[in-house]
Motif scaffolding. Structure first.
Motif, PDB file in Angstrom:
ATOM      1  N   THR A  31       6.384  -8.615 -11.541  1.00 17.74           N
ATOM      2  CA  THR A  31       6.774  -8.396 -12.935  1.00 17.74           C
ATOM      3  C   THR A  31       6.090  -7.161 -13.510  1.00 17.74           C
ATOM      4  N   PHE A  32       4.802  -6.999 -13.231  1.00 21.19           N
ATOM      5  CA  PHE A  32       4.070  -5.856 -13.759  1.00 21.19           C
ATOM      6  C   PHE A  32       4.559  -4.546 -13.146  1.00 21.19           C
ATOM      7  N   ILE A  33       4.856  -4.580 -11.848  1.00 20.17           N
ATOM      8  CA  ILE A  33       5.364  -3.375 -11.184  1.00 20.17           C
ATOM      9  C   ILE A  33       6.741  -3.029 -11.727  1.00 20.17           C
ATOM     10  N   TYR A  34       7.557  -4.059 -11.952  1.00 22.64           N
ATOM     11  CA  TYR A  34       8.887  -3.838 -12.522  1.00 22.64           C
ATOM     12  C   TYR A  34       8.795  -3.190 -13.900  1.00 22.64           C
ATOM     13  N   GLN A  35       7.932  -3.709 -14.736  1.00 17.70           N
ATOM     14  CA  GLN A  35       7.788  -3.149 -16.080  1.00 17.70           C
ATOM     15  C   GLN A  35       7.283  -1.708 -16.034  1.00 17.70           C
ATOM     16  N   GLU A  36       6.496  -1.391 -15.030  1.00 16.55           N
ATOM     17  CA  GLU A  36       6.014  -0.016 -14.877  1.00 16.55           C
ATOM     18  C   GLU A  36       7.157   0.960 -14.641  1.00 16.55           C
ATOM     19  N   THR A  37       8.204   0.522 -13.952  1.00 19.28           N
ATOM     20  CA  THR A  37       9.337   1.422 -13.717  1.00 19.28           C
ATOM     21  C   THR A  37       9.959   1.890 -15.026  1.00 19.28           C
ATOM     22  N   GLY A  38       9.859   1.044 -16.065  1.00 18.03           N
ATOM     23  CA  GLY A  38      10.386   1.426 -17.372  1.00 18.03           C
ATOM     24  C   GLY A  38       9.600   2.543 -18.023  1.00 18.03           C
ATOM     25  N   ARG A  39       8.360   2.751 -17.584  1.00 17.14           N
ATOM     26  CA  ARG A  39       7.541   3.846 -18.112  1.00 17.14           C
ATOM     27  C   ARG A  39       7.642   5.104 -17.256  1.00 17.14           C
ATOM     28  N   SER A  44       3.088  14.646 -18.236  1.00 16.45           N
ATOM     29  CA  SER A  44       4.316  14.153 -18.863  1.00 16.45           C
ATOM     30  C   SER A  44       4.286  12.657 -19.130  1.00 16.45           C
ATOM     31  N   LEU A  45       3.216  12.010 -18.732  1.00 20.59           N
ATOM     32  CA  LEU A  45       3.158  10.554 -18.782  1.00 20.59           C
ATOM     33  C   LEU A  45       1.982  10.109 -19.634  1.00 20.59           C
ATOM     34  N   SER A  46       2.275   9.287 -20.626  1.00 23.94           N
ATOM     35  CA  SER A  46       1.212   8.739 -21.461  1.00 23.94           C
ATOM     36  C   SER A  46       0.346   7.778 -20.651  1.00 23.94           C
ATOM     37  N   PHE A  47      -0.952   7.866 -20.852  1.00 22.23           N
ATOM     38  CA  PHE A  47      -1.912   6.985 -20.173  1.00 22.23           C
ATOM     39  C   PHE A  47      -1.738   7.032 -18.656  1.00 22.23           C
ATOM     40  N   LEU A  88       0.830  -1.209   0.000  1.00 25.44           N
ATOM     41  CA  LEU A  88       0.000   0.000   0.000  1.00 25.44           C
ATOM     42  C   LEU A  88       0.860   1.252   0.000  1.00 25.44           C
ATOM     43  N   PHE A  89       1.932   1.243   0.762  1.00 26.84           N
ATOM     44  CA  PHE A  89       2.815   2.410   0.816  1.00 26.84           C
ATOM     45  C   PHE A  89       3.480   2.650  -0.535  1.00 26.84           C
ATOM     46  N   TYR A  90       3.924   1.570  -1.178  1.00 24.74           N
ATOM     47  CA  TYR A  90       4.530   1.710  -2.497  1.00 24.74           C
ATOM     48  C   TYR A  90       3.519   2.239  -3.512  1.00 24.74           C
ATOM     49  N   VAL A  91       2.301   1.733  -3.464  1.00 20.77           N
ATOM     50  CA  VAL A  91       1.258   2.190  -4.385  1.00 20.77           C
ATOM     51  C   VAL A  91       0.991   3.680  -4.188  1.00 20.77           C
ATOM     52  N   ILE A  92       0.964   4.124  -2.947  1.00 21.17           N
ATOM     53  CA  ILE A  92       0.751   5.554  -2.669  1.00 21.17           C
ATOM     54  C   ILE A  92       1.863   6.401  -3.274  1.00 21.17           C
ATOM     55  N   ILE A  93       3.104   5.930  -3.155  1.00 24.52           N
ATOM     56  CA  ILE A  93       4.240   6.665  -3.733  1.00 24.52           C
ATOM     57  C   ILE A  93       4.092   6.763  -5.249  1.00 24.52           C
ATOM     58  N   ILE A  94       3.733   5.660  -5.893  1.00 19.63           N
ATOM     59  CA  ILE A  94       3.601   5.654  -7.345  1.00 19.63           C
ATOM     60  C   ILE A  94       2.459   6.562  -7.783  1.00 19.63           C
ATOM     61  N   ILE A  95       1.338   6.506  -7.099  1.00 19.58           N
ATOM     62  CA  ILE A  95       0.220   7.389  -7.447  1.00 19.58           C
ATOM     63  C   ILE A  95       0.630   8.848  -7.301  1.00 19.58           C
ATOM     64  N   PHE A  96       1.384   9.163  -6.264  1.00 18.36           N
ATOM     65  CA  PHE A  96       1.867  10.534  -6.080  1.00 18.36           C
ATOM     66  C   PHE A  96       2.783  10.948  -7.232  1.00 18.36           C
ATOM     67  N   ILE A  97       3.692  10.068  -7.634  1.00 19.17           N
ATOM     68  CA  ILE A  97       4.591  10.367  -8.753  1.00 19.17           C
ATOM     69  C   ILE A  97       3.791  10.619 -10.029  1.00 19.17           C
ATOM     70  N   VAL A  98       2.811   9.769 -10.279  1.00 23.91           N
ATOM     71  CA  VAL A  98       2.008   9.912 -11.497  1.00 23.91           C
ATOM     72  C   VAL A  98       1.202  11.211 -11.466  1.00 23.91           C
ATOM     73  N   ASN A 108      10.749   5.868 -15.499  1.00 19.35           N
ATOM     74  CA  ASN A 108      12.127   6.229 -15.176  1.00 19.35           C
ATOM     75  C   ASN A 108      12.709   7.384 -15.990  1.00 19.35           C
ATOM     76  N   GLN A 109      11.935   7.932 -16.918  1.00 19.94           N
ATOM     77  CA  GLN A 109      12.411   9.110 -17.643  1.00 19.94           C
ATOM     78  C   GLN A 109      11.728  10.390 -17.162  1.00 19.94           C
ATOM     79  N   LEU A 110      10.958  10.303 -16.109  1.00 21.94           N
ATOM     80  CA  LEU A 110      10.280  11.473 -15.574  1.00 21.94           C
ATOM     81  C   LEU A 110      11.236  12.392 -14.823  1.00 21.94           C
ATOM     82  N   PHE A 111      12.281  11.818 -14.240  1.00 22.48           N
ATOM     83  CA  PHE A 111      13.190  12.594 -13.400  1.00 22.48           C
ATOM     84  C   PHE A 111      14.556  12.797 -14.028  1.00 22.48           C
ATOM     85  N   TYR A 112      14.903  11.950 -14.998  1.00 26.05           N
ATOM     86  CA  TYR A 112      16.205  12.076 -15.671  1.00 26.05           C
ATOM     87  C   TYR A 112      16.037  11.628 -17.106  1.00 26.05           C
TER      88      TYR A 112
END
Length: 288
Positions: free
Chosen positions: A81-89, A36-39, A20-30, A91-95
């Protein structure tokens, strides 16, 4: 069982809180990078579904239905696996780009030149290449097999395993988002090209599942060490097998051309540190 937290009719497990904590972080990032993020809406929607799933399974898991309880224990492994693949979408938001030049520089400073260049040249035999590709491919079975083994041998340790596993995975995923690196895969077509069945299996995995950006530190090495340290708690034949396979897997990350030497080293170090931190947190807050 140790680790179960009953809150307002919900039976939360330790790894529920981490997820849940990780999901909250990701939602905040999005949300903060929505334009800047497709879909972007799909990221939010799928993570909200994940939150709903956790609350539902925590609500209905009463240790009366063994299947529901087993799913509650195991479900993060299905999602990694799905969460890992999401990092690839993300990881260009900050660098803009990847840190491979820096990692290659560190490799050169530590080893004279990256071990990717000379490791395969030192032992190019096809059978050796196949063994290392087998070791590398075994990683994808290691996490669920470790769960099954601990669950069968000493069930009271399975929540400790899942907590340390989720803690480590989620930290690695956040690192991949903020410090993306492709790794040595650009060398994979040049080095360790020969092999048999397991070479083809690894090639297929990288073709269909891998993303750009998740190389440093090597989560393959770090997570394998987390599995090994959890197995050490329960002992037995699988732990003895892993004492051989985990070092082989670590060497394979470089031999097969998928990681730099510094990826492997920091994988060892980070895996040990993350295990120790997560074990401390589990004992401090969830062990009755």
């Amino acid at each position: 069982m140790n680790g179960i937290k009953k809150t307002n009719g919900y039976n939360f497990l330790p790894h529920d809180f981490l997820t849940l904590f990780y999901v909250i972080i990701i939602i905040f990032i999005v949300l903060t990078h929505y334009n800047s993020l497709s879909f972007a809406y799909m990221h939010i929607f799928t993570h909200l579904l994940g939150v709903a799933f956790i609350f539902l399974i925590a609500k209905y898991d009463r240790n009366k239905n063994k299947l529901i309880t087993l799913i509650h224990y195991f479900y993060p492994i299905l999602f990694f696996t799905f969460i890992y693949q999401e990092t690839g979408r993300l990881n260009q938001l900050f660098y803009d780009g990847y840190f491979d030049k820096l990692l290659l520089y560190w490799d050169t400073k530590l080893f004279g030149k990256s071990p990717i260049y000379w490791f395969y040249e030192l032992i190019p035999q096809r059978i050796i290449s196949e063994y290392f590709h087998f070791s590398y491919a075994f990683y994808y079975l290691m996490v669920p097999l470790t769960f099954v083994y601990i669950y069968k041998r000493k069930k009271d340790n399975v929540l400790h395993y899942m907590f340390t596993l989720c803690f480590s995975f989620y930290i690695y995923y956040l690192i991949f988002i903020f410090f993306p690196a492709v790794g040595g895969r650009t060398f994979a077509d040049i080095y360790a090209r020969e092999g048999y069945l397991f070479k083809k299996i690894v090639d297929y995995i990288y073709l269909t599942q891998e993303i750009d950006g998740g190389a440093f530190p090597s989560s393959h090495v770090g997570i394998a060490l987390v599995c090994l340290l959890n197995l050490k708690r329960v002992g037995g034949y699988f732990y003895k097998i892993m004492l051989i396979l985990v070092p082989s897997l670590a060497l394979a990350t470089v031999y097969c051309g998928y990681h730099y030497g510094v990826d492997m080293i920091t994988g060892w170090i980070s895996g040990y540190i993350l295990y120790k931190i997560s074990s401390f947190l589990y004992v401090r807050y969830f062990s009755n």
